[in-house]
Design a protein around this motif. Structure first.
Motif, PDB file in Angstrom:
ATOM      1  N   LYS A  11      41.213  36.969  42.177  1.00 29.56           N
ATOM      2  CA  LYS A  11      41.507  37.330  40.787  1.00 29.56           C
ATOM      3  C   LYS A  11      42.772  36.663  40.286  1.00 29.56           C
ATOM      4  O   LYS A  11      43.036  36.653  39.075  1.00 29.56           O
ATOM      5  N   ASP A 301      43.382  45.836  37.891  1.00 25.84           N
ATOM      6  CA  ASP A 301      42.187  45.589  38.697  1.00 25.84           C
ATOM      7  C   ASP A 301      41.031  46.383  38.108  1.00 25.84           C
ATOM      8  O   ASP A 301      41.108  47.604  37.961  1.00 25.84           O
ATOM      9  N   ARG A 307      34.816  36.935  40.712  1.00 30.40           N
ATOM     10  CA  ARG A 307      36.168  36.391  40.560  1.00 30.40           C
ATOM     11  C   ARG A 307      36.273  34.947  41.038  1.00 30.40           C
ATOM     12  O   ARG A 307      37.181  34.227  40.646  1.00 30.40           O
ATOM     13  N   GLU A 329      40.613  40.362  33.991  1.00 33.61           N
ATOM     14  CA  GLU A 329      41.684  40.441  34.992  1.00 33.61           C
ATOM     15  C   GLU A 329      42.532  39.176  34.987  1.00 33.61           C
ATOM     16  O   GLU A 329      43.767  39.229  35.047  1.00 33.61           O
TER      17      GLU A 329
END
Length: 797
Positions: A11, A301, A307, A329
């Motif tokens: 992320k 989160d 991701r 994110e």
């Protein structure tokens, strides 16, 4: 070979599948790295790589003639306004300045230069990607040729104040490279022929060192020195470039200088570079520790899937209508990353291009205090990065003499007047437009940042030594500038509501006449300032007499006015009708970014401000911009409308976000979202405003009161955030799961024992340990030990 996955998860990785490709302005799509002082933009070409270098102190110098004293003309401006001649009053002060010979020019950031790298390829590349690791600030470009993998990795060291670049290969083919410095592309200007292009460029090589310099318009030199360390290989003989064949790897360490004499600076930087360890991994670890301390001070989160997907893939999904959680994110983290990378204590504040401007005529690249600078830093305090705010205060404090001169010579007032745009070399008024000259709220709005820093950190020394002195001078200006009307309330004249024109003077898009009386924003800012100043004086236990003087002035500020349609008026004067056809929402200041009016402390007035915000939707998407969509998201968060806030970010995500995730002022592709312009300037305030909006959705605070998940969007089924820093010095960590009907809250005070009231969202059905009645606040006593609470939620409908 080195892997940039070591200290982070997906992320925090931005991946792109192709290099910067925007013709003539490739820097706009480059991957940015920075240490708060130096910026490097990596284009990502395989054969021809460009790394644009910038330094926070390198600006094309402006011109600063002596500001004439035009304060004697103020009564004439006020007379015209009082007689209803606003259009005639509009240009009086500006005309007086110009006829006095005052024709200033504001400074602009100047690109320092490009490091060019040429790496001949004997077969076509495969498996290309470029990555940014936001947790470390490392940019990596990778590709393969046959069985050989190549990699270039770069970061800008926060601890060693250097650009560090490694070039590696793994496989049977040789590493061949040629490097040289050169001036940044002179075609990177919006208006060719009008921008200053640096003169007297010089590049040379001496052994394992490359040297570069050029001349600014003030006669000073700027430039760079690079030390190059090669592992094996044969060095070429060219005296202007570094060329090597058959190498295993290269390490390049670069230091910059923004001013001085080139020969002296080259000598100084050469000695500094000789003493710096030529160890990429060690330098990276040292930098990543400090960068990571800031970056990991808070997290967000959403338990997102996908991701690992590239920016391009995530943006393609966003173009379908909704920003995917993985991109949400990354955008939150990216706004945080950009501010960290472009801002540091004892440095310059981050402007709209950060440290990555490649335009010789960068549009709006100065420090704008009629929203843009503030939006850049909204995220910092709640995002647990309070130290980044110090750059703003250092900057403002350094220009106080100029701000005092503005107040005295423009309006005959004590205290300070901060023009909407300023630059590091001068705080004097530089833009001679009526809507700039007549907007007096700059110092008051900046005062909010000073006091908010105290509210979040509890730093009483900062309050006493920095915040109160600054706020006092901002308030002195109002004391002299406001005049007392016949009704016993203050009158603000001339006045401006940025950057709007009253409805009865508006003649359509592109028309501006902003000189008015009693803009609501003027009084909202003044009221906030005087209340904060009085409260601050009480907190430090000084000058009860002065405190009472400011509280007495508060009684003279007129109450907010409400139109027949139930919306707060933008001008508190009968001569000026509201104009909803504008993206600015200045009169909503008491709700956001201020905290004066909340649903709890004045429900009726709060609803009138909400109505004023909703009325702005009449302008439609075609008059929006990147920053205005981010601002609207923050407004909706304060209104408790999480789904509408998220919709603003969805629209922003498919209209003003480039493939490197930097934001632009407007949509550049003719998609019907955003104002029509002949150019789409980079404006990172929308990146920062995005991050701030996410934080506003999840926590709102006033001293002694925390609103938990005040605008949680329906789509965010589960997630976590924190620690977020609340006013009152409370750190708050939240995790939620609507399907499991659970919210976990961990609270810790950073400023001694205190009691706080928790305002809970409507979805809460029960709270453990405390008596809970829906709609009623819960009181919690805190100390420095973490206090965990568990909320049970109503079932999903």
């Amino acid at each position: 070979m080195h892997s940039d996955h070591r200290n982070t998860d997906q992320k925090h990785i931005l991946t792109m599948r192709y290099p910067a490709a925007w013709w003539r302005s490739q820097w706009r799509e480059a991957m940015p790295s920075g240490n708060g002082c130096i910026g490097a933009s990596v284009y990502g070409g395989v054969y021809e790589e460009t790394i644009l270098l910038n330094h926070e102190l390198l600006w094309r110098k402006g011109s600063t003639p002596e500001l004439p004293d035009v304060s004697a003309i103020l009564p004439e401006v006020r007379r015209l306004l009082a007689e209803g001649e606003a259009e005639e009053a509009d240009g009086v002060l500006v005309k007086c300045l110009r006829t006095s010979g005052y024709e200033p020019k504001i400074a602009s950031p100047l690109p320092l230069g490009d490091l060019k790298i040429y790496m001949p390829q004997h077969s076509a590349f495969r498996s290309y990607e470029r990555r940014l690791n936001m947790a470390t600030g490392e940019v990596t470009v990778r590709w393969t040729v046959g069985e050989t993998a190549y990699e270039r990795s770069l970061f800008v060291s926060r601890t060693d104040d250097s650009v560090v670049l490694a070039i590696r290969k793994q496989g049977p083919l040789a590493l061949e490279a040629t490097m040289t410095f050169q001036p940044h592309n002179p075609e990177d200007t919006r208006r060719p022929g009008t921008a200053y292009i640096p003169e007297a460029p010089e590049s040379k090589r001496d052994g394992h060192y490359l040297y570069y310099a050029a001349r600014n318009n003030d006669g000073s030199d700027f430039g760079a020195v690079a030390r190059i360390v090669n592992r094996s290989g044969t060095l070429g003989a060219n005296e202007r470039e570094y060329s090597i064949k058959d190498a295993e790897s290269l390490l390049v360490i670069i230091r910059l200088f923004p001013s001085g004499k080139r020969e002296e600076q080259w000598e100084r930087l050469t000695f500094e570079l000789r003493d710096l360890a030529a160890d990429y991994e060690m330098l990276l670890a040292r930098h990543a520790s400090e960068h990571g301390r800031l970056f990991h001070a808070s997290s967000f989160d959403l338990r997102a899937q996908g991701r690992e997907r590239s920016n391009e893939e995530l943006l393609m999904e966003a173009y379908r209508g909704e920003v995917p959680d993985a991109l949400m994110e990354k955008m939150w983290a990216y706004g945080r990353y950009l501010l960290i990378s472009a801002s540091r204590e004892k440095g310059q504040p981050c402007h709209l291009y950060g440290l990555w401007a490649g335009d010789y005529d960068a549009v709006w690249a100065f420090h704008m205090v009629n929203e843009n600078l503030q939006m850049m830093y909204w995220q910092a305090l709640s995002g647990n990065m309070s130290g980044l705010m110090l750059a703003v205060f250092d900057y403002m404090d350094s220009l106080m003499d100029d701000f005092r001169t503005n107040a005295r010579l423009l309006y005959g007032c004590r205290g300070i007047y901060i023009p909407a745009p300023t630059a590091p070399d001068s705080g004097l008024l530089k833009h001679l437009q009526p809507h700039i000259v007549h907007w007096t709220g700059g110092a008051g709005w900046v005062s909010q940042l000073y006091y908010d820093y105290y509210l979040h950190t509890g730093d009483i020394a900062f309050l006493r030594e920095r915040a109160i002195p600054f706020m006092r001078e901002a308030a002195w200006f109002y004391r002299d500038f406001f005049i007392l009307g016949e009704n016993g309330f203050f009158v603000s004249s001339p006045s401006n509501s940025p950057e709007n024109t009253p409805g009865n003077y508006w003649k359509g898009p592109g028309h501006s006449m902003g000189t008015t009386v009693n803009a609501t924003m003027d009084f909202a800012i003044a009221k906030e300032l005087m209340r904060n100043l009085a409260d601050g004086l009480r907190a430090i236990g000084e000058s009860e007499e002065e405190e009472n003087q400011w509280r007495a002035m508060l009684e003279r500020i007129p109450p907010y006015q409400i139109n027949e349609d139930g919306a707060v008026r933008e001008w508190m004067h009968p001569d000026y009708d509201d104009n909803y056809h504008h993206r600015h929402q200045s009169h909503a200041y008491p709700v956001f970014p201020g905290i004066e009016v909340t649903r709890q402390n004045d429900p009726a007035l709060f609803d009138a401000f909400v109505q004023a915000i909703r009325k702005r939707l009449v302008i439609g998407l075609k008059e929006q911009s990147g920053w205005s969509l981010a601002h609207m998201a923050n407004n909706y968060a304060r209104m408790g409308e999480g789904d509408l806030a998220l919709e603003c970010l969805d629209i922003l995500g498919r209209s003003c976000v480039m493939n490197n995730l930097m934001t632009l002022h407007n949509d550049w592709r003719g998609m019907g979202i955003g104002v029509d312009m002949d150019w789409a300037p980079v404006q990172l305030d929308a990146n920062m405003g995005w991050t701030a909006a996410v934080q506003e959705m999840l926590l709102f605070s006033v001293p002694g009161e925390l609103h938990l998940l005040p605008a949680l969007p329906t789509r965010w089924i589960r997630g976590s955030v924190g620690p977020l820093l609340a006013r009152g010095g409370v750190q708050c960590e939240l995790s939620w799961d609507r399907e499991e009907q659970m919210v976990d809250v961990t609270l810790r005070t950073c400023s001694g024992r205190q009691a706080v009231r928790l305002i809970l969202p409507d979805m809460v059905a029960r709270i453990q340990e405390f008596e809970f009645r829906p709609g009623q606040p819960v009181n919690v006593k805190l100390d420095e030990r973490p206090r965990r609470l568990r909320l049970e939620l109503k079932p999903l409908s």
